[in-house]
Design an enzyme around this catalytic site. Structure first.
Site, short mmCIF file in Angstrom:
data_model
loop_
_atom_site.label_atom_id
_atom_site.label_comp_id
_atom_site.label_asym_id
_atom_site.label_seq_id
_atom_site.Cartn_x
_atom_site.Cartn_y
_atom_site.Cartn_z
N LYS A 199 -4.45 8.19 9.15
CA LYS A 199 -5.22 7.09 9.73
C LYS A 199 -6.67 7.23 9.30
O LYS A 199 -7.34 8.21 9.61
CB LYS A 199 -5.12 7.11 11.26
CG LYS A 199 -5.85 5.97 11.94
CD LYS A 199 -5.65 6.03 13.45
CE LYS A 199 -6.37 4.91 14.17
NZ LYS A 199 -6.18 4.98 15.63
N ARG A 209 -10.65 -3.57 18.18
CA ARG A 209 -11.51 -3.02 19.23
C ARG A 209 -11.97 -4.12 20.18
O ARG A 209 -12.11 -3.89 21.39
CB ARG A 209 -12.68 -2.27 18.61
CG ARG A 209 -12.22 -0.98 17.94
CD ARG A 209 -13.29 -0.28 17.15
NE ARG A 209 -12.71 0.87 16.45
CZ ARG A 209 -13.29 1.52 15.46
NH1 ARG A 209 -14.50 1.14 15.05
NH2 ARG A 209 -12.69 2.53 14.86
N ARG A 220 -15.96 7.48 14.55
CA ARG A 220 -14.73 8.29 14.61
C ARG A 220 -14.53 9.09 13.33
O ARG A 220 -13.42 9.52 13.03
CB ARG A 220 -13.54 7.39 14.89
CG ARG A 220 -13.61 6.80 16.29
CD ARG A 220 -12.42 5.94 16.63
NE ARG A 220 -12.55 5.47 18.00
CZ ARG A 220 -11.95 4.41 18.49
NH1 ARG A 220 -11.18 3.67 17.71
NH2 ARG A 220 -12.11 4.06 19.76
N GLU A 236 -2.14 16.08 5.89
CA GLU A 236 -1.97 15.63 7.27
C GLU A 236 -0.53 15.20 7.54
O GLU A 236 0.06 15.55 8.57
CB GLU A 236 -2.91 14.45 7.55
CG GLU A 236 -4.38 14.80 7.61
CD GLU A 236 -4.81 15.29 8.98
OE1 GLU A 236 -3.93 15.57 9.83
OE2 GLU A 236 -6.02 15.40 9.20
N LYS A 251 -2.32 4.07 7.94
CA LYS A 251 -3.12 3.00 8.55
C LYS A 251 -4.55 3.09 8.02
O LYS A 251 -5.14 4.18 8.09
CB LYS A 251 -3.10 3.15 10.07
CG LYS A 251 -3.89 2.07 10.81
CD LYS A 251 -3.85 2.31 12.32
CE LYS A 251 -4.62 1.24 13.05
NZ LYS A 251 -4.62 1.45 14.52
N SER A 277 -5.87 -5.16 12.15
CA SER A 277 -6.48 -6.39 12.65
C SER A 277 -7.43 -7.02 11.66
O SER A 277 -7.50 -8.26 11.54
CB SER A 277 -7.20 -6.10 13.96
OG SER A 277 -8.22 -5.12 13.78
N TYR A 316 0.71 -8.17 12.81
CA TYR A 316 0.56 -9.16 13.87
C TYR A 316 1.32 -10.44 13.57
O TYR A 316 1.45 -11.30 14.45
CB TYR A 316 -0.93 -9.43 14.10
CG TYR A 316 -1.66 -8.18 14.56
CD1 TYR A 316 -1.61 -7.78 15.88
CD2 TYR A 316 -2.35 -7.38 13.65
CE1 TYR A 316 -2.24 -6.61 16.30
CE2 TYR A 316 -2.99 -6.21 14.06
CZ TYR A 316 -2.92 -5.84 15.39
OH TYR A 316 -3.55 -4.67 15.79
#
Length: 327
Positions: A199, A209, A220, A236, A251, A277, A316
């Site tokens: 990610k 968000r 982040r 990872e 992602k 998004s 979505y």
């Protein structure tokens, strides 16, 4: 006069829709798609999300209807995000058995049964007043190990609520192992984990968000991955598989197709990719301005993600597109 002809004519197989369909190398199927759903505590009716046209914050009642519609379309999974009325410093509502995510998971699981996969997202950012994904230490950084304990509690709460799968998204070191141990200790040995394994610290999360009313302060970048790195992603992903991940996820999807491909080649578990998004909003905005053909752009973007190696695509548009695809 003699004419020179091409020795090979690949265009022969592109001449008609039927020919193109016959030799298509990549196909979209409704079961490949996972529909994210937002559920907000305290709403009397669904609330449109301005930066994500066509998406809403659902009520508990409307999310059941959205889940049923997705099942009728053949969608493979539903990924639920709860938005509480109030937030606190530690995000305790994330593991409250009466928290909105747990209530929504129970509602949706009761509505759809085993007709699709109901997935709980494990994170604290929707529940914390500071908007970070975990418990903060004295310096204001996310405390990795304290957060693992919180994630373990969230996983058990979601499993008890009826989730068919859980998906830790915080990018904490050791999160999959901690969740696997907690689920097993609570008797949920058969509940699978889909890890957000690669990610990235992306600029394309902004609309999400807004959708979850995140109050993020700061960045982040200390836990989400640097967009410049690929080998780190593979590390990872392999760590998550070793810790017990049953599926892994990349992602975002569209800007990281090379990562999707490398991950798919590296692991022997299913691979998902999240069309986030910002990717959704960009296509919707361009289409609204007449700068591209909306339906073609959506299908092209989803096909590219599948072609890169993702077996499942979180998008979505899942229900909308599934309704148009052959079963």
């Amino acid at each position: 006069m003699t004419m020179s002809y091409p020795a090979e004519r690949p265009r022969r197989l592109r001449r008609t829709p039927a020919l193109r369909g016959l030799v298509a190398e990549t196909r979209l199927h409704p079961a490949d798609l996972i529909q994210p759903l937002f559920v907000r505590e305290g709403l009397a009716e669904p609330r449109p999300i301005a930066c994500m046209p066509g998406q809403v914050q659902h009520t508990r009642e409307s999310v059941r209807k959205a889940a049923a519609a997705a099942v009728r379309a053949g969608v493979g999974g539903l990924l639920l995000f709860g938005i509480p009325e109030s937030k606190d410093h530690d995000g305790r509502g994330a593991w409250d058995e009466h928290g909105i995510t747990q209530l929504a998971l129970a509602d949706v699981a009761a509505e759809v049964g085993d007709a699709t996969v109901v997935i709980g997202d494990i994170n604290l950012d929707e529940y914390t007043e500071h908007g970070h994904v975990g418990i903060l230490d004295a310096r204001g950084d996310v405390d990795n190990d304290a957060t693992l304990s919180a994630y373990a509690r969230v996983a058990v709460a979601q499993a008890a609520a009826g989730a068919h799968m859980v998906a830790p998204s915080g990018m904490m070191d050791g999160q999959v192992g901690a969740i696997r141990r907690a689920l097993d200790a609570a008797g949920h040995h058969n509940l699978p984990i889909m890890a957000y394994a690669a990610k990235y610290d992306s600029a394309f999360y902004g609309p999400f968000r807004d959708a979850v009313e995140s109050r993020l302060t700061g960045t982040r970048s200390t836990h989400q991955q640097d967009p410049a790195n690929l080998r780190e992603s593979l590390r990872e992903v392999l760590l998550d598989v070793d810790e017990g991940a049953d599926m892994v996820m990349v992602k975002p999807a569209g800007l990281y197709l090379d990562v999707v491909r490398r991950v798919a080649d590296a692991v022997n578990v299913p691979v998902a990719a999240y069309q986030v998004s910002g990717e959704y909003a960009a296509i919707e905005a361009a289409a609204a301005n007449g700068w591209l053909t909306r339906d073609r752009a959506i299908l092209e973007s989803l096909t590219a993600i599948r072609r890169a190696g993702a077996g499942s695509v979180i998008t979505y548009w899942a229900t909308e597109i599934a309704e148009r695809l052959p079963r």
